[in-house]
Enzyme design. Sequence first.
Site, PDB file in Angstrom:
ATOM      1  N   PRO A   2       0.832  -1.176   0.144  1.00 60.72           N
ATOM      2  CA  PRO A   2       0.001   0.105   0.056  1.00 60.72           C
ATOM      3  C   PRO A   2       0.968   1.257   0.321  1.00 60.72           C
ATOM      4  O   PRO A   2       1.414   1.332   0.817  1.00 60.72           O
ATOM      5  CB  PRO A   2      -0.737   0.019   1.188  1.00 60.72           C
ATOM      6  CG  PRO A   2      -0.548  -1.574   1.804  1.00 60.72           C
ATOM      7  CD  PRO A   2       0.799  -1.769   1.248  1.00 60.72           C
ATOM      8  N   GLU A   3       0.540   1.950  -1.106  1.00 62.66           N
ATOM      9  CA  GLU A   3       1.331   3.317  -1.129  1.00 62.66           C
ATOM     10  C   GLU A   3       0.313   4.350  -1.253  1.00 62.66           C
ATOM     11  O   GLU A   3      -0.670   4.120  -0.920  1.00 62.66           O
ATOM     12  CB  GLU A   3       2.396   3.365  -2.390  1.00 62.66           C
ATOM     13  CG  GLU A   3       3.286   2.302  -2.523  1.00 62.66           C
ATOM     14  CD  GLU A   3       4.316   2.254  -3.860  1.00 62.66           C
ATOM     15  OE1 GLU A   3       4.515   3.561  -4.470  1.00 62.66           O
ATOM     16  OE2 GLU A   3       4.517   1.085  -4.279  1.00 62.66           O
ATOM     17  N   HIS A  97      -3.927 -14.147  10.369  1.00 64.57           N
ATOM     18  CA  HIS A  97      -3.024 -12.931  10.730  1.00 64.57           C
ATOM     19  C   HIS A  97      -3.699 -11.661  10.769  1.00 64.57           C
ATOM     20  O   HIS A  97      -3.331 -10.618  10.379  1.00 64.57           O
ATOM     21  CB  HIS A  97      -1.965 -12.753   9.493  1.00 64.57           C
ATOM     22  CG  HIS A  97      -0.763 -13.801   9.619  1.00 64.57           C
ATOM     23  ND1 HIS A  97      -0.132 -14.257  10.379  1.00 64.57           N
ATOM     24  CD2 HIS A  97      -0.633 -14.631   8.114  1.00 64.57           C
ATOM     25  CE1 HIS A  97       0.699 -15.631   9.696  1.00 64.57           C
ATOM     26  NE2 HIS A  97      -0.006 -15.799   8.556  1.00 64.57           N
ATOM     27  N   ARG A 154      22.982  16.652  -2.257  1.00 66.79           N
ATOM     28  CA  ARG A 154      22.564  14.949  -1.824  1.00 66.79           C
ATOM     29  C   ARG A 154      23.383  14.219  -2.880  1.00 66.79           C
ATOM     30  O   ARG A 154      23.229  14.316  -3.986  1.00 66.79           O
ATOM     31  CB  ARG A 154      21.260  14.937  -1.578  1.00 66.79           C
ATOM     32  CG  ARG A 154      20.446  15.514  -0.465  1.00 66.79           C
ATOM     33  CD  ARG A 154      20.985  15.071   1.032  1.00 66.79           C
ATOM     34  NE  ARG A 154      20.780  13.851   1.317  1.00 66.79           N
ATOM     35  CZ  ARG A 154      19.718  13.475   1.892  1.00 66.79           C
ATOM     36  NH1 ARG A 154      18.800  14.273   2.152  1.00 66.79           N
ATOM     37  NH2 ARG A 154      19.576  12.262   2.214  1.00 66.79           N
TER      38      ARG A 154
END
Length: 297
Positions: A2-3, A97, A154
């Site tokens: 899930p994003e 679960h 960066r």
Amino acid sequence: MPELPEVETIRQYLGEVLPGRRIEAVVHLDQRLVKMGAETGGGLVERLTGMGVGAIGRRGKFLWLENAAPGGGAFVIHLGMSGRLVLEPPARPRRPHTHLVLRVGPEELRLSDPRRFGRIGWLPDPRDLDRRLGVEPLGSSFTAAYLAAAWSGRRAPVKALLLDQRVVAGIGNIYADEALYRARIHPRTPAGLLSPPRLEALVRAVRKVLRDGVRHRGTSFSDYVDALGEPGHHLPYLSVYGKKDGRCRRCRRALVREVIQGRGSWFCPRCQVLAVHADARPSPTSAERVDEPRATV
DNA sequence: ACCACATCCTGTTAGC
DNA sequence: TGCTAACAGGATGTGG
């Protein structure tokens, strides 16, 4: 996994049906999933029992049910990578679960998570999440200028920094690879060397793949289903992620998978170039390292 | 500060 | 074919 698009799909449905209901009972709770807030040692059951459900919120990949009582706090959920949050009839058999079962009106809100990378907890104010999360990629603060500032100097691969939730919140492995493909950026490109046009392309690509993901109700690659138990429809729209033996739909080159900072990364080695800023270009002799991709085929 | 890597966990897959 | 070992990854913590 899930994003943002998957969590947003769940939020939208729960937001239609849950507000105004009451958590009548905590039918089941595995304390091991309580990893946020002050109730890690116990006390979440008492917080939840009898709670009137207000708005359903989302920030990055975090989802929460607000307590409708004034200043009432919120019950926060992160689905990790194998978490499912489904609203279904109590008579339906529980999946293995299942770590949390809340009785809400005629149905149960059930959280199952085989790998237990998910986390739940009580936060007095869900805006506390802002302290550890970066901007929303679908919000107006997510701009090329923002990324330029956040990534200045960066050297880490852009792929790794796209996954850093402290900069941008909600992008996971699938949509990161899809966005980099769409923006034609090699995932190993040092983030601080991306030129402004490349950053602009990346911002647009991130927005595009996430919006499409939301529109299709998420990507069901392995575990994901929405709060109704239905898979998303975005899988056929993926260009690179998980495409074993796949070819680039742009240039037909074989797609490759490399591990970058511990994460599998799928990309086209021809279309996705090390897109560095003009004055940081190593040399004109390395044909792959140009600011804009070559014309394909 | 920054970067890379280990950790958690279990279902699935690769390899012998 | 059947077993075991490696793999997958979101967030966090650690070590360099």
